[in-house]
Scaffold this motif. Structure first.
Motif, PDB file in Angstrom:
ATOM      1  N   ASN A   1       0.808  -1.208   0.000  1.00  0.00           N
ATOM      2  CA  ASN A   1       0.000   0.000   0.000  1.00  0.00           C
ATOM      3  C   ASN A   1       0.847   1.266   0.000  1.00  0.00           C
ATOM      4  O   ASN A   1       0.647   2.164   0.819  1.00  0.00           O
ATOM      5  CB  ASN A   1      -0.969   0.012   1.179  1.00  0.00           C
ATOM      6  CG  ASN A   1      -2.109   0.993   0.967  1.00  0.00           C
ATOM      7  OD1 ASN A   1      -2.570   1.192  -0.148  1.00  0.00           O
ATOM      8  ND2 ASN A   1      -2.557   1.624   2.047  1.00  0.00           N
TER       9      ASN A   1
ATOM     10  N   LYS B   1       1.185   4.297  -2.145  1.00  0.00           N
ATOM     11  CA  LYS B   1       0.342   4.833  -3.211  1.00  0.00           C
ATOM     12  C   LYS B   1       0.652   6.277  -3.597  1.00  0.00           C
ATOM     13  O   LYS B   1      -0.057   6.862  -4.394  1.00  0.00           O
ATOM     14  CB  LYS B   1      -1.128   4.740  -2.778  1.00  0.00           C
ATOM     15  CG  LYS B   1      -1.644   3.321  -2.579  1.00  0.00           C
ATOM     16  CD  LYS B   1      -1.693   2.566  -3.892  1.00  0.00           C
ATOM     17  CE  LYS B   1      -2.329   1.201  -3.747  1.00  0.00           C
ATOM     18  NZ  LYS B   1      -3.733   1.245  -3.338  1.00  0.00           N
TER      19      LYS B   1
ATOM     20  N   ASP C   1       0.543  -3.999  -4.061  1.00  0.00           N
ATOM     21  CA  ASP C   1      -0.394  -2.880  -4.026  1.00  0.00           C
ATOM     22  C   ASP C   1       0.330  -1.545  -3.924  1.00  0.00           C
ATOM     23  O   ASP C   1       0.072  -0.745  -3.025  1.00  0.00           O
ATOM     24  CB  ASP C   1      -1.370  -3.053  -2.864  1.00  0.00           C
ATOM     25  CG  ASP C   1      -2.634  -2.208  -3.043  1.00  0.00           C
ATOM     26  OD1 ASP C   1      -2.915  -1.818  -4.194  1.00  0.00           O
ATOM     27  OD2 ASP C   1      -3.308  -1.933  -2.043  1.00  0.00           O
ATOM     28  N   CYS C   2       1.261  -1.309  -4.851  1.00  0.00           N
ATOM     29  CA  CYS C   2       2.073  -0.092  -4.809  1.00  0.00           C
ATOM     30  C   CYS C   2       2.011   0.639  -6.151  1.00  0.00           C
ATOM     31  O   CYS C   2       1.871   0.025  -7.199  1.00  0.00           O
ATOM     32  CB  CYS C   2       3.522  -0.420  -4.484  1.00  0.00           C
ATOM     33  SG  CYS C   2       3.759  -1.169  -2.856  1.00  0.00           S
TER      34      CYS C   2
END
Length: 235
Positions: free
Chosen positions: A59, A61, A84-85
């Motif tokens: 994460n 972001k 999730d980057c």
């Protein structure tokens, strides 16, 4: 939140000549500052003789810099999972200040990245999924020489395309339940038994505390899956 990138190399953790292991690094944000010199890491910057092992990085972001940066011939990442980057621009001073979107989610132009997987990763201003090592991705910019070096990566995996001859392309089916956040390797997937054995693997445990090397070889990523056909009975 890291506001001054001139002084701060990472919004999450900076590992210099030490070991960061069995940790979760998540929800870090780095802000872009004009005049900064990159690359920078949203999650972890590893330099000197620093080591990042058995960690989950997720994460990231902000889209400024890479999720993880390896800098220095003796710096290393082993058995980590980066998910999730969104990676993005960093600024390189090469005579004049210029911006580029050539940062990858795992950036390594020196050092070593072993048994590491990147999934659900994307980049600002680039289409498709991220490949964490190939230099051909950076042909669209004038900063290609500063891109990651494929030779730094050993038995790694990512979406889209293979990093080099010894790497793998990963999809959702290679995890137990990627949608549900379970990134344990599937026994039949490309992450299972595909890693390179590292010194001391006989006594190592993964991020959950499970013994490493459950099958024919160590798994890729921060989690070790159970081999196919193994039955565990709990009384």
């Amino acid at each position: 939140v890291a506001d001054n990138m001139m002084a701060v190399q990472s919004a999450g953790a900076l590992v210099q000549n030490g070991l960061l292991t069995h940790s979760v690094i998540e929800d870090c944000t780095m802000r872009s500052v004009a005049g900064s010199n990159g690359p920078r890491a949203q999650g972890v910057f590893v330099e000197g003789k620093g080591r990042l092992e058995n960690c989950l990085v997720r994460n990231m972001k902000s889209g400024v810099g890479a999720a993880v940066v390896v800098s220095g011939a003796e710096a290393s990442i082993k058995n980590c999972t980066v998910v999730d980057c969104v990676a993005g621009k960093w600024i390189q001073n090469r005579g004049t200040w210029c911006e580029t979107n050539a940062c990858s989610v795992v950036h390594a132009s020196s050092g070593s990245v072993v048994n590491t997987v990147a999934y659900q990763a994307s980049r600002v201003a680039f289409t498709g999924c991220l490949s964490i090592g190939t230099s051909t991705e950076f042909a669209a910019t004038d900063e290609a020489a500063f891109g990651p070096t494929a030779s730094c990566f050993t038995t790694c995996a990512c979406e889209g395309e293979a990093i080099n001859e010894g790497s793998f392309v990963v999809t959702a089916k290679d995890f137990k339940d990627a949608a549900g956040g379970n990134f344990t390797p599937q026994a039949s997937g490309v992450l299972s038994n595909r890693g390179t054995d590292i010194p001391g693997w006989e006594t190592l445990v993964d991020l959950k505390g499970s013994r490493r090397h459950q099958g024919k070889a160590i798994d890729i990523g921060c989690y070790e899956g159970l081999p196919a056909g193994l039955i565990v009975v709990v009384r």
